[in-house]
Scaffold this active site. Structure first.
Site, PDB file in Angstrom:
ATOM      1  N   ARG A 229       0.627  -1.277   0.012  1.00  0.00           N
ATOM      2  CA  ARG A 229       0.106  -0.050  -0.006  1.00  0.00           C
ATOM      3  C   ARG A 229       0.844   1.221   0.008  1.00  0.00           C
ATOM      4  O   ARG A 229       0.299   2.410  -0.097  1.00  0.00           O
ATOM      5  CB  ARG A 229      -1.000   0.061   1.368  1.00  0.00           C
ATOM      6  CG  ARG A 229      -2.142  -0.956   1.060  1.00  0.00           C
ATOM      7  CD  ARG A 229      -3.116  -0.797   2.042  1.00  0.00           C
ATOM      8  NE  ARG A 229      -2.520  -1.539   3.224  1.00  0.00           N
ATOM      9  CZ  ARG A 229      -2.445  -2.704   3.552  1.00  0.00           C
ATOM     10  NH1 ARG A 229      -2.898  -3.718   2.722  1.00  0.00           N
ATOM     11  NH2 ARG A 229      -1.842  -3.119   4.899  1.00  0.00           N
ATOM     12  N   ASP A 275      30.098   0.718  -4.466  1.00  0.00           N
ATOM     13  CA  ASP A 275      30.249   1.479  -3.169  1.00  0.00           C
ATOM     14  C   ASP A 275      31.410   1.085  -2.537  1.00  0.00           C
ATOM     15  O   ASP A 275      31.427   0.855  -1.367  1.00  0.00           O
ATOM     16  CB  ASP A 275      28.979   0.885  -2.699  1.00  0.00           C
ATOM     17  CG  ASP A 275      28.637   1.729  -1.319  1.00  0.00           C
ATOM     18  OD1 ASP A 275      28.988   3.006  -1.370  1.00  0.00           O
ATOM     19  OD2 ASP A 275      27.584   1.484  -0.414  1.00  0.00           O
TER      20      ASP A 275
END
Length: 386
Positions: A229, A275
């Site tokens: 949601r 990274d």
């Protein structure tokens, strides 16, 4: 420059950034590629380097997120000398250009990083600019960034973060932690802007993209997770054909199943990033990051509490992992390491392909092991062979 000054590199396979060509050669003059020709078309008497049997020649890897290498951390030493060490450390893994990356730090350190990059840019074609990862990030998604150094942007930051002359400035931020219009101001100043270390919801992410944000720093890591949601930034990235998202493919930062799903479902442009921290190309031991001891355990950089602190990953390994862990064809993995980051930085008409008019940034490697045989940056072959 005379015809005799041209050099030719011949390989069993030349991947030009789109297609793998067998028994071909790349002709370079100065720092640029002149042509791609068949081996049998090489003129008699030409200056030819024949690569070992089975070796591929491909565009050099482009890494937009490099915190360190060669036992040097950019935050500790934002100087031209440190950048030179970092670039040298990563070149042995096929990376021909990169963005030195400064994680969340003081304004003084950021200014020093910008000046160091501006100073070295005219002399180091392997340096494309600078990446500021922070300090405008979420307190809920800090990772190993220091909470006391994160802050909201001030008016002077737009000018401070503008690209150095001839280079790129990439800014990673949490859009929900910046005022409306800030992303647009950075973009107008010439910056590339990426979402990262963020708890932005879907609407906030879309609003930032409307202002010009096009990147997502280490997708899935240090950002609001995908939920049924509240789709958040991950869904916004994957559904946009204009988005570019960095992926750390080390088998640790993101489960390979999630990465395979993202690569199948995503409409945008995935990019490999490392990274990387100081152990890459260095002695492989631990280091200190802004006062915190970081340990290297089974190839993972972690704090005492077990939090991931960047990665001990190089680009050759990231490409190899794409093939072995993600089931990608080698050609697609190479695009993720070259053409896609070049396009994201706005350099796709100069870097990331082996075609006429492009800069001769190339890497030669064994296609099975991804062991790097040689590299070229702006037509210059590395003096070190590995």
């Amino acid at each position: 420059m005379s015809e005799e000054a041209r050099r030719t590199i011949a390989a069993d396979v030349v991947f030009d950034g789109e297609t793998a060509h067998r028994d071909c050669a790349v002709v370079i003059e100065g720092e640029n590629i002149v042509s791609l020709i068949l081996r049998r078309e090489i003129p008699r008497g030409a200056d030819v380097l024949e690569l070992p049997k089975g070796v591929w020649l491909a565009p050099g890897f482009i890494d937009i997120q490099v915190n360190g290498g060669g036992d040097v951390l950019f935050n500790d030493s934002p100087t031209p000398e440190a950048i030179t060490t970092i670039v040298r450390a990563h070149r042995k893994f096929g990376t021909t250009s990169l963005l030195p990356t400064l994680i969340t730090d003081t304004d003084e350190k950021m200014i020093a990083a910008e000046r160091a990059v501006a100073e070295i840019l005219p002399h180091a074609p392997g340096v494309l600019g600078v990446h500021f990862e922070g300090p405008f990030i979420s307190p809920e998604r800090l990772g190993v960034h220091r909470a006391d150094l994160r802050r909201a942007p001030s008016p002077h930051h737009v000018e401070m973060l503008a690209p150095p002359p001839g280079g790129v400035s990439l800014v990673t931020l949490a859009p929900e932690e910046t005022p409306p219009g800030f992303v647009a101001e950075l973009v107008a100043a010439g910056c590339k802007v990426a979402l990262g270390h963020s708890m932005a919801n879907y609407a906030q992410t879309r609003a930032a993209m409307a202002e010009g944000l096009t990147g997502f720093t280490h997708l899935f890591n240090a950002m609001r997770p995908l939920a049924s949601r509240e789709p958040g930034p991950i869904a916004a990235a994957l559904e946009s054909s204009a988005a570019h998202y960095g992926l750390i493919v080390d088998g640790e930062h993101v489960d390979p199943a999630i990465l395979r799903l993202a690569l199948r479902a995503g409409l945008g442009h995935p990019m490999l990033v490392t990274d990387a921290m100081p152990p890459v190309g260095g002695d492989g031991r631990g280091f200190v990051l802004q006062g915190r001891e970081i340990f290297v355990e089974n190839g993972r950089c972690v704090t005492e509490e077990g939090t991931l602190a960047g990665a001990s990953l190089d680009m050759a390994s990231a490409v190899r992992n794409c093939v072995s862990l993600l089931d990608l064809p080698l050609e697609r993995a190479l695009v993720l390491a070259s053409a896609n980051p070049a396009n994201f930085l706005g350099l796709g008409k100069r870097l990331g392909r082996l075609v006429a008019g492009y800069r001769a940034d190339m890497t030669a490697f064994d296609p099975q092991s991804l062991r790097i045989v040689s590299t070229w940056v702006a037509g210059e072959r590395s003096a070190e062979e590995w």
